[in-house]
Design a protein around this motif. Structure first.
Motif, PDB file in Angstrom:
ATOM      1  N   ARG A  30     -10.512  27.492  59.695  1.00  0.00           N
ATOM      2  CA  ARG A  30     -10.077  28.427  60.729  1.00  0.00           C
ATOM      3  C   ARG A  30      -9.996  27.799  62.133  1.00  0.00           C
ATOM      4  O   ARG A  30      -8.975  27.960  62.813  1.00  0.00           O
ATOM      5  CB  ARG A  30     -11.025  29.627  60.718  1.00  0.00           C
ATOM      6  CG  ARG A  30     -10.712  30.724  61.746  1.00  0.00           C
ATOM      7  CD  ARG A  30     -11.785  31.812  61.657  1.00  0.00           C
ATOM      8  NE  ARG A  30     -11.610  32.881  62.615  1.00  0.00           N
ATOM      9  CZ  ARG A  30     -10.966  34.015  62.376  1.00  0.00           C
ATOM     10  NH1 ARG A  30     -10.406  34.203  61.196  1.00  0.00           N
ATOM     11  NH2 ARG A  30     -10.876  34.956  63.292  1.00  0.00           N
ATOM     12  N   HIS A  33      -6.909  25.484  62.387  1.00  0.00           N
ATOM     13  CA  HIS A  33      -5.646  26.209  62.281  1.00  0.00           C
ATOM     14  C   HIS A  33      -5.325  26.958  63.572  1.00  0.00           C
ATOM     15  O   HIS A  33      -4.172  26.982  64.026  1.00  0.00           O
ATOM     16  CB  HIS A  33      -5.699  27.198  61.115  1.00  0.00           C
ATOM     17  CG  HIS A  33      -5.616  26.553  59.766  1.00  0.00           C
ATOM     18  ND1 HIS A  33      -4.532  25.801  59.367  1.00  0.00           N
ATOM     19  CD2 HIS A  33      -6.485  26.545  58.725  1.00  0.00           C
ATOM     20  CE1 HIS A  33      -4.729  25.366  58.140  1.00  0.00           C
ATOM     21  NE2 HIS A  33      -5.905  25.795  57.722  1.00  0.00           N
ATOM     22  N   TRP A 362      -1.146  31.854  59.746  1.00  0.00           N
ATOM     23  CA  TRP A 362      -1.973  31.560  60.912  1.00  0.00           C
ATOM     24  C   TRP A 362      -1.190  31.778  62.194  1.00  0.00           C
ATOM     25  O   TRP A 362      -1.767  32.113  63.237  1.00  0.00           O
ATOM     26  CB  TRP A 362      -2.492  30.122  60.842  1.00  0.00           C
ATOM     27  CG  TRP A 362      -3.581  29.928  59.836  1.00  0.00           C
ATOM     28  CD1 TRP A 362      -3.518  29.217  58.684  1.00  0.00           C
ATOM     29  CD2 TRP A 362      -4.921  30.457  59.905  1.00  0.00           C
ATOM     30  NE1 TRP A 362      -4.726  29.263  58.012  1.00  0.00           N
ATOM     31  CE2 TRP A 362      -5.599  30.013  58.748  1.00  0.00           C
ATOM     32  CE3 TRP A 362      -5.606  31.257  60.827  1.00  0.00           C
ATOM     33  CZ2 TRP A 362      -6.929  30.354  58.488  1.00  0.00           C
ATOM     34  CZ3 TRP A 362      -6.935  31.587  60.565  1.00  0.00           C
ATOM     35  CH2 TRP A 362      -7.576  31.134  59.418  1.00  0.00           C
TER      36      TRP A 362
END
Length: 402
Positions: A30, A33, A362
């Motif tokens: 996460r 990204h 994303w």
């Protein structure tokens, strides 16, 4: 959504300073990204936790291909010195001075970084909460205290999954759910690869694969029991072994530990599997987890067997996209059913997967975050301006009354 509309002049004058839990190159999850997308319009400083036993207190800076500025602090001696916090704080002050970081947003993944950053004056503070402290962690008390302070310090809390959102919103009124997403096009390439990487090519079938940290979250007892009952099944684990001794890992002929791989190469490995796994144990370390790998496996077109993790059951399990198995017998039963699927049945499942994943990315998550951040900054600016005007009016009244 055209995310460039968020990049007003005032917006991009700010930097983003992120306090990280893990090194930038440790994995691609996460933080990577999201932050590489923020780096399209901001200077983004990714501040790693300090390493020790350096010749002198210093920090190294590297620029990634995605224009993220990675800051690696190095401190002398070990972490038991009483002045560690002070020296780390001094390095941060030096960084801000040398890089001319004046107007900035603080973005936290590490609550412990609060010890060295509360004396700064960010324009906005975001806590992107991916997990909660585990009671069995030896630093549980310290982590809990730091996180409590961070909830008080933050303007907003972003959460990566439903379970952690439900917990965090009780502690902060401005809590927002931004679930982990997928780099769909990247992992979808696994559907077209026709060859195995050399270190996987010799393994027999069927193959059950896992990508991620190999640590205390994995239910090794379950995997070992399945491996004993089905010795022809091959178990492929890709990732770094973290905080667990190698003697604790199953050491069977049908277990294969391939180490870490480049993010770019992961679809090549997944392509050669028959089933993807999320074999997590039910413990404090997995209570709030929302595995990014769930969507990645599905985008790659592989059926998935997962432990009964809340954020996998909701929504993937109840939607029939992921098979849930919490015991050895359940794992074997589900696996045999998946291996026996006919092509038309698999295609119907894959069509359902693609329908569900449509629109998830994303980029979308980042764009929604950008919109919210812009709104929060505008509100704070207005509050500051009106606050100054109110103070000015009060001063005039005081002069008149005098």
């Amino acid at each position: 959504m055209d995310n460039t509309t968020f990049f007003t002049d005032d917006f991009t004058k700010r930097d983003i300073v992120c306090f990280a839990q893990q090194g930038w190159n440790f994995t691609s999850h996460r933080p990577q990204h999201l932050l590489k997308r923020f780096a399209r319009g901001f200077r983004v400083f990714y501040v790693e936790s300090p390493t020790f036993h350096a010749n002198s207190d210093r920090y190294d800076i590297t620029l990634t291909d995605d224009q993220v500025i990675v800051v690696a602090p190095h401190l002398q001696d070990d972490d038991t010195r009483p002045d560690v916090t002070t020296r780390w704080r001094e390095l941060l002050i030096r960084l801000f001075n040398e890089e001319k970081i004046v107007s900035y947003i603080f973005w936290y993944y590490s609550p412990q970084a609060l010890r060295v950053s509360t004396h700064f004056t960010p324009d906005l503070v975001i806590y992107d909460c991916m997990d909660r402290p585990a009671e069995h962690d030896q630093h549980f008390a310290e982590l809990t205290d730091c996180e409590h302070e961070l909830f008080n310090f933050a303007d907003a809390v972003f959460t990566s999954g439903k379970k952690v959102y439900e917990a965090a919103r009780k502690l902060h009124e401005n809590t927002f759910l931004f679930p982990n997403s997928i780099d769909r096009d990247h992992f979808a390439t696994a559907r077209t690869f026709k060859f195995d990487p050399p270190d996987q090519a010799a393994f027999e079938r069927p193959r059950f694969g896992y990508i991620g940290e190999i640590d205390h979250r994995i239910d090794f007892e379950l995997l070992a029991a399945v491996a004993r009952k089905r010795p022809r099944w091959q178990f492929i684990l890709i990732g770094a072994v973290i905080n667990i001794h190698s003697s604790k890992l199953p050491n069977f002929r049908n277990f294969h530990y391939l180490g870490t791989k480049r993010y770019e190469d992961l679809p090549h490995y997944i392509s050669g599997w028959d089933v993807a796994m999320i074999p997590f144990a039910h413990n404090e370390y997995t209570r709030f987890i929302n595995p990014t790998k769930t969507g990645e496996y599905l985008a790659a077109g592989k059926p998935v067997i997962s432990a009964p993790i809340t954020d996998v059951i909701r929504p993937y399990g109840i939607s029939g996209l992921v098979s849930i198995a919490g015991t050895v017998n359940e794992f074997i039963k589900v696996a045999e059913e998946l291996l026996a699927q006919q092509e038309d049945e698999r295609q119907r499942w894959l069509d359902k997967v693609d329908t569900y994943l449509t629109g998830q990315s994303w980029n979308k998550t980042w764009g929604e975050m950008m919109g919210l951040i812009g709104t929060m900054l505008s509100k704070k600016t207005l509050q500051h301006q009106f606050g100054e005007e109110d103070a000015l009016h009060e001063g005039k009244h005081d002069l008149v009354d005098a």
